[in-house]
Design a protein around this motif. Structure first.
Motif, mmCIF file in Angstrom:
data_model
loop_
_atom_site.group_PDB
_atom_site.id
_atom_site.type_symbol
_atom_site.label_atom_id
_atom_site.label_comp_id
_atom_site.label_asym_id
_atom_site.label_seq_id
_atom_site.Cartn_x
_atom_site.Cartn_y
_atom_site.Cartn_z
ATOM 1 N N THR A 96 63.855 58.359 93.240
ATOM 2 C CA THR A 96 64.938 59.141 93.833
ATOM 3 C C THR A 96 64.345 60.420 94.417
ATOM 4 O O THR A 96 63.378 60.977 93.894
ATOM 5 N N ARG A 97 64.939 60.884 95.495
ATOM 6 C CA ARG A 97 64.573 62.167 96.097
ATOM 7 C C ARG A 97 65.874 62.875 96.427
ATOM 8 O O ARG A 97 66.626 62.440 97.304
ATOM 9 N N SER A 98 66.169 63.947 95.712
ATOM 10 C CA SER A 98 67.469 64.600 95.849
ATOM 11 C C SER A 98 67.302 66.003 96.420
ATOM 12 O O SER A 98 66.338 66.711 96.123
ATOM 13 N N HIS A 99 68.269 66.381 97.240
ATOM 14 C CA HIS A 99 68.345 67.707 97.839
ATOM 15 C C HIS A 99 69.680 68.308 97.423
ATOM 16 O O HIS A 99 70.746 67.805 97.807
ATOM 17 N N ASP A 100 69.619 69.365 96.622
ATOM 18 C CA ASP A 100 70.834 69.950 96.064
ATOM 19 C C ASP A 100 71.674 70.595 97.164
ATOM 20 O O ASP A 100 71.220 70.812 98.284
ATOM 21 N N PHE A 101 72.890 70.949 96.808
ATOM 22 C CA PHE A 101 73.870 71.415 97.783
ATOM 23 C C PHE A 101 73.404 72.659 98.531
ATOM 24 O O PHE A 101 72.783 73.562 97.962
ATOM 25 N N THR A 102 73.757 72.702 99.800
ATOM 26 C CA THR A 102 73.531 73.865 100.639
ATOM 27 C C THR A 102 74.645 73.948 101.669
ATOM 28 O O THR A 102 75.229 72.928 102.055
ATOM 29 N N ASP A 103 74.939 75.161 102.107
ATOM 30 C CA ASP A 103 75.890 75.331 103.208
ATOM 31 C C ASP A 103 75.175 75.531 104.536
ATOM 32 O O ASP A 103 75.809 75.782 105.558
ATOM 33 N N ASP A 104 73.844 75.411 104.523
ATOM 34 C CA ASP A 104 73.034 75.535 105.726
ATOM 35 C C ASP A 104 72.911 74.144 106.362
ATOM 36 O O ASP A 104 72.055 73.349 105.978
ATOM 37 N N LEU A 105 73.786 73.854 107.314
ATOM 38 C CA LEU A 105 73.814 72.526 107.911
ATOM 39 C C LEU A 105 72.507 72.214 108.630
ATOM 40 O O LEU A 105 72.028 71.077 108.586
ATOM 41 N N GLY A 106 71.910 73.187 109.287
ATOM 42 C CA GLY A 106 70.641 72.961 109.960
ATOM 43 C C GLY A 106 69.559 72.541 108.991
ATOM 44 O O GLY A 106 68.799 71.594 109.255
ATOM 45 N N ALA A 107 69.468 73.232 107.844
ATOM 46 C CA ALA A 107 68.469 72.871 106.835
ATOM 47 C C ALA A 107 68.759 71.496 106.256
ATOM 48 O O ALA A 107 67.839 70.710 105.997
ATOM 49 N N PHE A 108 70.046 71.188 106.060
ATOM 50 C CA PHE A 108 70.403 69.870 105.547
ATOM 51 C C PHE A 108 69.975 68.768 106.521
ATOM 52 O O PHE A 108 69.418 67.740 106.119
ATOM 53 N N ARG A 109 70.207 68.974 107.802
ATOM 54 C CA ARG A 109 69.823 67.972 108.792
ATOM 55 C C ARG A 109 68.307 67.817 108.855
ATOM 56 O O ARG A 109 67.801 66.716 109.104
ATOM 57 N N GLN A 110 67.564 68.889 108.608
ATOM 58 C CA GLN A 110 66.108 68.774 108.554
ATOM 59 C C GLN A 110 65.674 67.891 107.393
ATOM 60 O O GLN A 110 64.750 67.080 107.524
ATOM 61 N N GLN A 111 66.339 68.041 106.235
ATOM 62 C CA GLN A 111 66.024 67.183 105.091
ATOM 63 C C GLN A 111 66.364 65.733 105.405
ATOM 64 O O GLN A 111 65.593 64.812 105.082
ATOM 65 N N LEU A 112 67.502 65.519 106.051
ATOM 66 C CA LEU A 112 67.891 64.159 106.413
ATOM 67 C C LEU A 112 66.909 63.559 107.412
ATOM 68 O O LEU A 112 66.593 62.361 107.342
ATOM 69 N N ALA A 113 66.404 64.374 108.336
ATOM 70 C CA ALA A 113 65.470 63.880 109.344
ATOM 71 C C ALA A 113 64.174 63.374 108.721
ATOM 72 O O ALA A 113 63.484 62.532 109.311
#
Length: 520
Positions: free
Chosen positions: A334-351
């Motif tokens: 598993t590779r988990s990324h905890d909650f953030t309200d920074d949508l740009g940073a979240f999309r970078q993790q998804l990328a």
């Protein structure tokens, strides 16, 4: 005929019994002094311990106040295991080296589709071999690079009779069964009749303080209760259960009389409306080799989905989380990324998520769901939603964790017992963690990607129905040919379903949840 010695030996037990009875009589005639003079008398009888599968799951209640931070990443390594002799190391090595040829060798053939018209997804090759009689190999059609994706949705709680009939048609599936045939609706409102969101619910047996089940109300102030799913068979005859409800300083109680037709209704004092609705939204993604197309679609559509969610009534305060998973023997479990309200940073993790590994049909969904429920920083007073995007069921063939549970990240929730089943070293199981999800007020929306077999469909619908979520599935012009393009047909055993493009369907489901929240 007994000898004298035999008669003497046989009289010894009788003599002992007489002495014991006399001692007991004396004890009742003259009470004995005992420590703790204020203890209740006579003492309460202790119940026999329930089977572990009927123990309420361990969990921490949602407690985070915000997600205003960069996303933090936690990874559990796959460990390089090869369960049941499966050669799975190629995908792990290819992932570690970035070797696209090694990845392609483990990917199944799927139609090249995209969530939003105008986005593109890479092609795949090499169809997988089915590992169970329920697995259905998919054809490898040639598709245009740009095409929308249509999806259907069913609400198994809204059409519960059909869902029970579906389960009967598929009785005997190799799944972890929970009996949900007995079902009751709990509705919690305030003094003005408004639904109370995120109220804590404890279901109890008569005279026993320890809860046998936990839940939290959804944005409509509702919870579905399934006594046979959480009551031990030894308690199945109990006709009345207690329901305790708490929200902040407000508390109330009600009785559930089994067999009643009406909903259980609990009223609390007035609940203050929130100024801005909160949404905790997690994408739980199967990142094995067969999921390359779906991951590409999610990446391409994430900006549009987030933009539409931000424009919902009330403009919700949204936190995004991501958990990707593969399987044992891969580069990561598993590779988990905890909650953030920074949508740009979240999309970078998804990328950074790409498909690789796998090898057999089941994947590490048990472990990933456990991480989602117990490992992320869920907020108080938020609508908590999980969108699962996957094409395979969890492994149900592992007898136990292959190392200490802490090595795989399955340590106990803070302040709780060793694991969700109460057994140190036991592996997570989806049925226990779907109960823990309900206890934390988390709804599961399970999206079955192309190639999902009947076992996977059954399990996805189990998780969605129990947590009051939805089962979502891709649809095509020709159900037997996933390469036929978008349409309204599907191979899944569903009836009376609606069809939309997948991105709009996700936004619609989120919007329905948020619309029921009371706003100031």
């Amino acid at each position: 005929m007994k000898t004298t010695a035999q008669r003497r030996r046989s009289s010894v037990p009788a003599l002992a019994i007489s002495v014991l009875l006399a001692a007991c009589a004396a004890a009742f005639d003259e009470p004995l002094a005992h420590a703790g003079g204020n203890d209740p008398w006579p003492p309460a009888w202790q119940d026999a311990p329930a089977p572990t599968e009927f123990m309420p799951p361990a969990f921490d209640p949602p407690s985070a106040s915000d997600c205003h931070r960069p996303p933090t990443t936690r990874e559990v390594p796959g460990g390089g295991f090869e369960p049941q002799g499966l050669a799975r190391h190629k995908g792990a090595l290819a992932d570690a080296r970035g070797d696209a040829s090694g990845v392609a060798a483990e990917r199944s053939a799927k139609p090249v589709l995209s969530l939003v018209e105008g986005s593109a997804a890479p092609a795949t090759d090499a169809a997988p071999m089915p590992s169970a009689p329920w697995a259905q190999p998919q054809p490898a059609p040639q598709r245009p690079l740009r095409e929308t994706v249509t999806a259907g949705m069913v609400d198994d709680n809204a059409d519960f009779g059909e869902y029970l009939a579906y389960r009967q048609r598929h009785a005997g599936m190799p799944v972890r069964e929970r009996d949900i045939s007995e079902r009751y609706l709990l509705e919690v409102t305030d003094a003005s009749g408004h639904p109370v969101h995120d109220a804590e619910v404890a279901v109890q047996r008569a005279g026993v303080a320890q809860a046998v089940m936990w839940a939290r109300t959804d944005t409509a102030g509702r919870v579905w209760l399934h006594p046979r799913a959480f009551l031990s068979p030894s308690w199945a005859g109990e006709r009345v259960l207690g329901v305790a409800v708490r929200k902040g300083a407000m508390q109330s109680r009600a009785l559930l009389r089994r067999g009643q037709a009406q909903a259980v209704q609990v009223r609390l004092a007035d609940d203050a409306a929130g100024a801005r609705p909160r949404l905790d939204l997690v994408f739980l993604v199967d990142a094995t080799g067969s999921m390359g197309d779906e991951i590409a679609k999610l990446k391409a559509s994430m900006h549009a989905v987030a933009q539409q969610i931000s424009q919902l009534p009330g403009q919700p305060d949204t936190c995004y989380g991501l958990v990707a998973y593969r399987d044992r023997g891969d580069a990561f479990l598993t590779r988990s990324h905890d909650f953030t309200d920074d949508l740009g940073a979240f999309r970078q993790q998804l990328a950074r998520v790409h498909a690789a590994g796998g090898g057999d049909t089941p994947e590490a969904l048990n472990e990933a769901l456990h991480e989602v429920v117990h490992g992320l920083s869920w907020r108080r007073d938020a609508a908590r939603l999980v969108v699962l995007v996957a094409d395979a069921p969890p492994h149900l063939d592992y007898g136990g964790c292959m190392s200490a549970p802490e090595a795989f990240g399955f340590g106990p929730p803070r302040g709780q017992r060793a694991d969700g089943l109460g057994r140190p070293g036991a592996c997570p199981q989806y049925d226990t963690d779907m109960q823990a999800a309900l206890a934390k007020g988390i709804k599961l929306f399970a999206v079955g990607a192309s190639g999902l077999d009947p076992v996977g469909e059954y399990i996805y619908r189990q998780m969605a129905q129990y947590t009051a979520g939805r089962f979502v599935f891709l649809t095509y012009r020709d159900a037997a040919d996933p390469g036929s393009g978008p349409g309204t047909q599907t191979l899944h055993d569903v009836k009376q379903y609606s069809v939309q493009t997948l991105d709009r369907l996700i936004v619609r489901l989120v919007g329905e949840e948020m619309a029921r929240l009371r706003r100031g």
